[in-house]
Structures are given as structure tokens and as C-alpha cells.
Design an enzyme around this catalytic site. Structure first.
Site, PDB file in Angstrom:
ATOM      1  N   LYS A   1      -7.595  -5.245  11.376  1.00 29.66           N
ATOM      2  CA  LYS A   1      -8.235  -3.959  11.078  1.00 29.66           C
ATOM      3  C   LYS A   1      -9.246  -3.576  12.147  1.00 29.66           C
ATOM      4  O   LYS A   1      -9.416  -2.379  12.450  1.00 29.66           O
ATOM      5  CB  LYS A   1      -8.906  -4.026   9.709  1.00 29.66           C
ATOM      6  CG  LYS A   1      -9.546  -2.716   9.261  1.00 29.66           C
ATOM      7  CD  LYS A   1     -10.198  -2.866   7.903  1.00 29.66           C
ATOM      8  CE  LYS A   1     -10.921  -1.593   7.490  1.00 29.66           C
ATOM      9  NZ  LYS A   1     -11.579  -1.735   6.172  1.00 29.66           N
TER      10      LYS A   1
ATOM     11  N   ASP B   1      -0.942   0.648  10.661  1.00 35.94           N
ATOM     12  CA  ASP B   1      -0.627  -0.581  11.388  1.00 35.94           C
ATOM     13  C   ASP B   1       0.731  -1.145  10.997  1.00 35.94           C
ATOM     14  O   ASP B   1       1.200  -2.102  11.606  1.00 35.94           O
ATOM     15  CB  ASP B   1      -1.719  -1.630  11.154  1.00 35.94           C
ATOM     16  CG  ASP B   1      -2.603  -1.803  12.375  1.00 35.94           C
ATOM     17  OD1 ASP B   1      -2.551  -0.936  13.266  1.00 35.94           O
ATOM     18  OD2 ASP B   1      -3.338  -2.807  12.451  1.00 35.94           O
TER      19      ASP B   1
ATOM     20  N   ASP C   1     -10.821   2.598   3.251  1.00 36.12           N
ATOM     21  CA  ASP C   1      -9.535   1.937   3.044  1.00 36.12           C
ATOM     22  C   ASP C   1      -8.574   2.933   2.402  1.00 36.12           C
ATOM     23  O   ASP C   1      -8.992   3.906   1.763  1.00 36.12           O
ATOM     24  CB  ASP C   1      -9.700   0.711   2.154  1.00 36.12           C
ATOM     25  CG  ASP C   1     -10.441  -0.416   2.862  1.00 36.12           C
ATOM     26  OD1 ASP C   1     -10.470  -0.411   4.107  1.00 36.12           O
ATOM     27  OD2 ASP C   1     -10.999  -1.293   2.166  1.00 36.12           O
TER      28      ASP C   1
ATOM     29  N   GLU D   1       0.870  -1.176   0.000  1.00 35.20           N
ATOM     30  CA  GLU D   1       0.000   0.000   0.000  1.00 35.20           C
ATOM     31  C   GLU D   1       0.911   1.231   0.000  1.00 35.20           C
ATOM     32  O   GLU D   1       1.221   1.788   1.055  1.00 35.20           O
ATOM     33  CB  GLU D   1      -0.916  -0.006   1.227  1.00 35.20           C
ATOM     34  CG  GLU D   1      -1.900  -1.165   1.219  1.00 35.20           C
ATOM     35  CD  GLU D   1      -2.698  -1.278   2.516  1.00 35.20           C
ATOM     36  OE1 GLU D   1      -3.800  -1.834   2.458  1.00 35.20           O
ATOM     37  OE2 GLU D   1      -2.213  -0.818   3.571  1.00 35.20           O
TER      38      GLU D   1
ATOM     39  N   ASP E   1     -16.193  -6.415   9.565  1.00 33.65           N
ATOM     40  CA  ASP E   1     -17.197  -5.438   9.168  1.00 33.65           C
ATOM     41  C   ASP E   1     -18.597  -6.044   9.104  1.00 33.65           C
ATOM     42  O   ASP E   1     -19.561  -5.488   9.627  1.00 33.65           O
ATOM     43  CB  ASP E   1     -16.819  -4.810   7.822  1.00 33.65           C
ATOM     44  CG  ASP E   1     -16.248  -5.832   6.839  1.00 33.65           C
ATOM     45  OD1 ASP E   1     -16.474  -7.044   7.045  1.00 33.65           O
ATOM     46  OD2 ASP E   1     -15.580  -5.435   5.882  1.00 33.65           O
TER      47      ASP E   1
END
Length: 783
Positions: free
Chosen positions: A332, A182, A356, A153, A494
Site C-alpha cells: 500500500k 493494485d 481504504d 474487495e 502508516d
């Protein structure tokens, strides 16, 4: 009445006598010991004469005619069901397996229809929201952006998302943006500091010229040059401003990409931002073992909190929660819960948006769209969250990998909305803070005011207080992950959180505006797609088998339609068994000419033809109505098959092993960066393989088995003497095998024809062909 009498040659059995008309019915059977069923004759006679002492024969059915008539019904039934193998015949158990698969498909089809029974489509009227509330009365909004690994990412992508949400068409003093890292990367922290400086130029530019989208990378990509008439419509002033802002962005991007490429910061890079401390990243630091790193990068109370025009900027906070090897950090969900606690101390916004790190805002009005529901006078108090669909900027015209989930976002979620609201899908969702903090439905909640205290505290004092809320010990013996925040213990935290919220009585809303609210980065290789769906389907099945199952946990708490809707997603993984069975068993039985489906001339073929035609015609029409293409629909059918025979299979196996305590679930991050040649093939819609994934092995073996089986039956048709019988008895199997071959054409291309780096590895090709040949040969000799 039944009376029997015996003569020398025949045994006569009286069946009935009608006294009104004198009719007599009886059987005559030969006394021969070797007589068979055909020796029976049937008579209908009448007693005539004055004293009824004479017999007149009215009807005589000879033995052959009687045999044909008495057995004709049985023979018809046997003919109609002749495609069902008898006990002990070849294919008996295969047919039973197909029956079980059909029953499963029928059951699952009912579940999916719940998405289509009560669809609800919504529109917002933001002008009326502006009439009811002025800027000072609008609620504060805290925005959470989550990242976990700077390698997959990239920091530049992350800060583009951060800049886009900082630029919402909303009062800046009411916005607070939090980046949860994180990966605790100093590269990401450095990129965020760079972005905070660029924001002083970017946010005024966005609001002055009302541009869309507000991710700098996406905006400049859509404007190849400053003379682009589609976007630069105003005076030369805007064109000049475009050139200046683009130059500033490119300079920033160059600096970020340089340190990302080197993988570390130089002392010179750190010295340029001496107002912020990089001392946290010392020799004792490691990604999985470090204390909390929290810095308020922009605070509107200070001078650095103003843009170039002197206007207040949104609050910007960097957080890397504490990590220790002896504490499970809950992926997450743990990051989100830390953000909820930390933000409550700093800004405490009533509304929380989480996205995200690759999901930049594509619509600057999205906050107001959500507030139209959350602040609704009649039903707003019942709504816990507003979910927007996940869309992707890099999806090709025909969506090679089915990334867009077009039918889910355009059809199915609208159906869930009609029964109380969609699932929470982890990104692009606006929450009420009080609901996430544990407020029960139907109870009053008083917001804990922190504004006055915050005004008296310095930035460093706020940071120190908030750090404690991101420590590992903060959640010890608490309700976090159970009754507060996002739920723990499941890879799809989620979905389980949304179900828990709805089961308390809260409702959710699905908002799907014409202009997508968020755009992300879709996987660009088949391997990434299958791994992603493996994680999703495994997590959903774990929910189905846990105490939070929609089948029992949500029973009588949410509507039946919503229960069925949740169950359809939670049962993705078990679909692997029926689909895997159907994808090669019927084809194998072509090798020994064993029919498993009705003949073409049989009436039983009608249900099969009807179901196939109706199901796929409806699916195609639905897909086209959702904005797709015919080729896109075909690609989606291929990915549907691939997911069910690989992703769902591994998810099903891992779930069982997890429940038995053999393995533990893991959170797998989907890579957001790809090689240039991979991206080029993706844009050309060429399927990407290139690795020796176990999932590819299964796909290759199944495709090769079907190819060999089709070649075998083609040989039988060409050289065989009874071509008509083959097509009469096995047309359905030949059709199924042929469709499987057509759908696997990109796979055959990757196995045997392609020479680029995206082809199937040669070792995998050899292994799959050898194994498929072994299976087909063994089956032929065994049966």
C-alpha cells in the site's frame, strides 16, 4: 560492653551495665553440650545495697518465653511470605514466572496510562471557516482510494466509496478522486466507468437534498422504501427523485454484479464504453506483470465532466501502477507514493485525503472539519495531518469481536492528541501534500503551479506524462519511501510515516466528530479479526525494533507522553508471553494443590484484590462512558485474551524470524465480503470459527486445559476432606481458572455443542482435547 564468665552449670554473658541506675543485662546459657537455642535465659538486674554488693532481679525471661519473643518477628515474616515456594519446592519456578509476568503487566500499564494523562477533545466551527474563505479561496483536495483485490474487495463496494467522496459538500471543481487498483482488474475499471455515469445523477441529488450518508448503498439501505418518513421529509418531488435515483443505481449495481460474478467482461460490456480503452488487458497481461494503466475518466474541461444539471464534476482518475516481478512494489505504501506523484501532475491539490476502499464518507462536512485545523490562523502551519477515527457500519450492538476499538478511538487517541497528535492509521486522514512530499518543518514551501500547463494540455497528453510517474523505475535511486511519501519496509507503513513526520517537529490533530466521518466494513469472523491484528502487531513490533523506534529515533524529538503512547502500541506483541503464561500455568498447579498466590487470610492478598477490582472497574466505566454496553465490555475482554494468546504470539515469533532473516513480512488484505450464513450468525452475535487455523488450535487447547483443571479441583473440593484448606490457599487460582472458563464459553460451545458450519472443525476438537488431556496428565505425574 560484653563480658563473659563461666560457672559450673551456666555460662553468663554480660550485655550491658548502666552506672547511673545500676542496671545489669546478661544472658545465662546452660553449659550442657547438647544445649539448643531454647536453653538461653535473659536477666535484667540492679545492683543495690550500700556498697552495691547485692543483686535485685527486675526481669527474668525463661527460655520458652524468650524463644517465642526473639523468633516472633521472624515467624510473622515467614507466615506472610508462606505463599512463595522455597528453593527446591514444587512451584518455585512457576511463581518466579508469575512475578516476571506481573512486572511486565505493571510496566505496560504505565505505558497505557500515558494515553490518559493529558486528553484533548476538539470541536470545529465550520461557519467561521466559511466567513474567512469563500469557495474560490478554498484549497484543492485530492482524494486517494486504494484497492488491491477484486475478489475480497468487490468492485461494487469500491465504487460506493468513490461515489461517496465525489459527493462531498465542497466545490466539485476543487475535488479530484483517484482510484489506485493494485489488482489491475478490468472489472474494477469497468465498475468505475459505470460509477462515473451514475455520478452525473447522484452528485446533484446529494447536494440538492443534503442527504447523509452519501454512499448510495448505505443511503438506500437506510431507506427501505421511498415513503420512509425519517429520510424523505420534503415534498413529493423528493420522493419521486428518490425512486428515480434508486432505480438508476440498482440497474448499475446489477450490471457490475453480473460481470463480477462471471469474473470477466464480454465484448458487449466493453463496447458500451468505447470511449475508454480495455486494450491494456490483453493476453500478455497478468496481475503482477503489466505496464502502467492510467485513464482520466472524468475531466471537468470536457463535456463528459458535467452532471445532468450542467455543473462541473470532480476529476476522476483510474490508476494501476506498473508491476514487474523484479521490482518490489512495497504494498500500500508504494501505491500511495505512486498516487502522490501522479496526482501532482494532474491536479496537485494542497490537501490529500486517503481512504481504504471500504471506508465510505459518512459525513459530507468532513473536509471542512479538517480545514478548520489545517487553515487555523495560529497553529495551522504546524499541523501536518488530521486523523479521523475508523468506525464500522456493521458492528453489532455488543461488538462481538471488539472491532470498534472503542477505548482507543474514544479515549486513548484523545490522550495522544494532548501530546502532539495521534498516530497516522492509514485511512480517513487529511495530509498536507508538501509534508508528504518531503517538506521539512519550519521551512517555506512554494506550491508548484501546474494549472496553466494543464489547461493547455489534452487529457491524453496528461495521461502519458503521468504514466511515467507510476513506473517501476521512477523510484530507482530516489528518496521515495525514505524521505518522501510513505515509508517502506514495514507492514504498518502508516504508523511509521506518522512517527517520522512528528519527529521532524510537525503536529497532528485527532478529530472525532459526533457523526462519524467514515464508516467501513469490520471483519465478521474470528479468524479474520485475529489475522488482522497479527499484521498490525507484527508491524508495530518491527517499528519498535527498527531504527524508527519511538524509544530512540523519536527521543527528544517528540514529547515523553507521545513516546510512551507510541510504545504502548509498538509493544502489543510482547504481551503474548505474560498473558499466555498466566492463562494456563496457575490452572495447571491446581492439579497438585500447589498455591502460587497468597492465602485468603494473608495481608498480601490485599494488593491483588485491589489491582483486580480497580483495573477492571475502571475499564468497565471507561468502556460504558465511551458508549459501549456491559456485554460489549465482556466481549472486548475475551478478544483481548484471544489476541494476546494467538495474534500477538504469531506476530512476536514472525518478527523474531524476520529479524533473523528467516522470513519476510507480508501484507495481508482483510476480506470485505462474507457468506450469507456467516453474516447471519454475525448479526446474531454468534462467534464464527469454521476453519482449522493454528490460532484456533491454541485457543482450543488453552480453553480445554483450564476446563480439565477446574474439573480436577472441583473433584478435590467434593470428595476431599480438607475443603477449607483448598479455598484458603488456592482461592486466587480457582478464581482465575473460573474466569477463564466463563470467558471461553463461546469457544466451548463451538467445540462441543454447535452443529452449524461456524462451529469448530471436529478434527480440531479431537486434537485439542487429546493434547490438553496429555498436558494435564503429564503434569500430574511429573509433579
Amino acid at each position: 560492653m560484653m563480658i563473659s564468665c563461666t560457672s559450673l552449670s551456666h555460662k553468663i554473658t554480660l550485655l550491658a551495665f548502666h552506672p547511673d541506675d545500676g542496671d545489669v543485662f546478661f544472658f545465662s546459657r546452660s553449659n550442657n553440650d547438647n544445649n539448643v537455642e531454647e536453653d538461653v535465659e535473659f536477666f535484667q538486674c540492679r545492683m543495690v545495697g550500700k556498697n552495691h554488693n547485692q543483686i535485685e532481679t527486675l526481669l527474668h525471661l525463661p527460655r520458652r518465653v524468650l524463644g517465642r519473643r526473639t523468633n516472633s518477628k521472624v515467624e510473622r515474616e515467614r507466615t506472610l511470605l508462606s505463599f512463595i515456594p522455597k528453593q527446591g519446592q514444587i512451584g518455585r519456578w512457576a511463581w518466579i514466572g508469575l512475578l516476571a509476568a506481573e512486572l511486565w503487566f505493571g510496566f505496560y500499564w504505565i505505558l497505557t496510562q500515558s494515553h490518559r494523562w493529558n486528553q484533548l477533545y476538539r470541536n470545529t466551527f465550520k461557519d467561521k471557516l466559511s466567513q474567512r474563505f469563500d469557495d474560490s479561496e478554498l484549497p484543492c483536495v485530492d482524494i486517494f482510494v486504494c484497492t488491491a483485490d477484486p475478489t475480497i474487495e468487490p468492485p461494487l463496494m469500491v465504487i460506493n466509496t468513490v461515489l461517496s467522496v465525489m459527493s462531498y459538500d465542497y466545490p466539485s471543481e476543487k475535488l479530484s478522486v483517484y482510484l489506485s487498483d493494485d489488482g489491475a482488474s478490468d472489472l474494477t475499471f469497468y465498475a468505475l466507468i459505470e460509477a462515473s455515469n451514475f455520478a452525473k445523477h447522484w452528485i446533484p441529488y446529494c447536494k440538492k437534498y443534503q442527504i447523509e450518508p452519501r454512499s448510495p448503498a448505505a443511503y438506500f439501505k437506510s431507506n427501505i422504501s421511498s415513503s420512509s418518513s425519517s429520510f424523505i421529509k420534503d415534498s413529493h418531488d423528493q420522493a419521486r427523485a428518490f425512486v428515480i435515483i434508486k432505480e438508476i443505481y440498482e440497474e448499475m449495481a446489477t450490471r457490475i454484479e453480473k460481470v463480477t460474478k462471471w469474473g470477466q467482461l464480454s465484448e458487449e460490456d466493453k463496447s458500451k464504453h468505447n470511449a475508454f480503452t480495455f486494450s491494456h488487458w490483453d493476453s500478455s497481461w497478468s496481475r503482477s506483470n503489466h505496464h502502467t494503466i492510467l485513464q482520466i475518466i472524468i475531466d471537468g474541461r470536457e463535456q463528459n465532466g458535467k452532471d445532468v444539471g450542467g455543473c462541473t464534476l470532480p476529476t476522476l482518475v483510474y490508476l494501476a501502477r506498473e508491476k514487474r516481478p523484479q521490482f518490489h512494489h512495497n504494498f500500500k505504501a508504494g501505491a500511495m507514493n505512486a498516487l502522490i506523484r501522479v496526482s501532482s501532475e494532474i491536479s496537485n491539490g494542497e490537501i490529500i485525503l486517503n481512504v481504504d476502499c471500504d471506508m465510505y464518507t459518512n459525513n459530507s462536512q468532513s473536509i471542512k472539519d479538517a480545514l478548520c485545523f489545517l487553515l487555523d490562523e495560529e497553529q495551522g502551519h504546524e499541523i501536518a495531518y488530521v486523523q479521523f477515527p475508523q468506525k464500522f457500519e456493521n458492528v453489532t450492538k455488543n461488538d462481538l469481536y471488539g472491532n470498534d476499538l472503542r477505548t482507543i478511538s474514544s479515549v486513548e487517541f484523545h490522550g495522544l492528541d494532548g501530546y502532539g497528535g495521534p498516530l497516522y492509521i492509514g485511512s480517513g486522514c487529511f495530509h498536507r501534500r508538501d509534508v508528504l512530499s518531503g517538506r521539512k518543518f519550519g521551512t517555506e514551501f512554494e506550491k508548484e503551479e501546474k494549472k496553466e500547463n494543464r489547461e493547455r494540455e489534452s487529457v491524453r497528453e496528461l495521461e502519458e506524462k503521468a504514466k511515467e510517474l507510476a513506473s517501476c523505475s521512477c523510484e530507482k535511486n530516489s528518496l521515495w519511501g525514505k524521505e518522501k511519501g510513505l515509508k517502506y519496509g514495514c507492514p504498518v507503513e502508516d504508523v511509521i510515516t506518522g512517527l517520522s513526520i512528528q519527529s521532524q517537529g510537525w503536529k497532528s490533530v485527532y478529530c472525532n466528530p459526533t457523526r462519524p466521518a467514515f464508516l467501513g466494513v469490520a471483519p465478521t469472523s474470528l479468524d479474520q479479526v485475529l489475522v488482522q491484528h497479527k499484521r498490525w502487531s507484527e508491524g508495530d513490533l518491527l517499528i519498535m525494533l527498527s531504527k524508527y523506534s519511538p524509544a530512540w529515533y523519536a527521543y527528544n524529538k517528540i514529547s515523553l507522553g507521545l513516546q510512551l503512547g507510541y510504545s504502548a502500541y509498538c509493544l502489543w506483541a510482547p504481551n503474548c508471553l505474560a498473558t499466555l503464561y498466566y492463562s494456563f500455568i496457575p490452572s495447571l498447579y491446581l492439579l497438585n494443590a500447589t498455591p502460587l498466590f497468597p492465602k485468603v487470610s494473608s495481608p498480601w492478598i490485599i494488593p491483588f484484590v485491589y489491582v483486580i477490582f480497580a483495573k477492571y472497574t475502571y475499564s468497565l466505566v471507561e468502556f460504558l462512558w465511551s458508549g459501549g454496553t456491559v456485554l460489549g465490555w465482556w466481549n472486548e475482554q475475551r478478544i483481548w485474551l484471544y489476541k494476546r494468546t494467538t495474534s500477538y504470539l504469531f506476530a512476536f515469533i514472525d518478527t523474531i524470524l524476520n529479524l533473523l532473516g528467516v522470513t519476510n513480512s507480508a501484507f495481508v488484505i482483510t476480506a470485505k465480503v462474507t457468506d450469507e450464513d456467516v453474516s447471519e450468525r454475525f448479526e446474531k452475535e454468534i462467534m464464527e470459527f469454521g476453519t482449522t487455523s493454528p490460532m484456533f488450535t491454541i485457543l482450543a487447547v488453552l480453553a480445554t486445559i483450564n476446563l480439565f483443571c477446574f474439573i480436577g479441583v472441583a473433584k478435590e473440593v467434593v470428595v476431599g476432606k480438607d475443603i477449607a484448606r483448598v479455598f484458603e490457599t488456592m482461592s486466587m487460582q480457582i478464581l482465575l481458572c473460573g474466569v477463564l472458563i466463563l470467558i471461553n464459553l463461546p469457544l466451548y460451545n463451538g467445540l462441543f455443542l454447535r452443529k452449524d458450519k461456524g462451529k469448530m472443525p471436529s478434527s480440531l476438537t479431537v486434537k485439542s482435547v487429546a493434547f490438553a488431556l496429555f498436558v494435564c496428565t503429564s503434569f500430574t505425574f511429573m509433579y
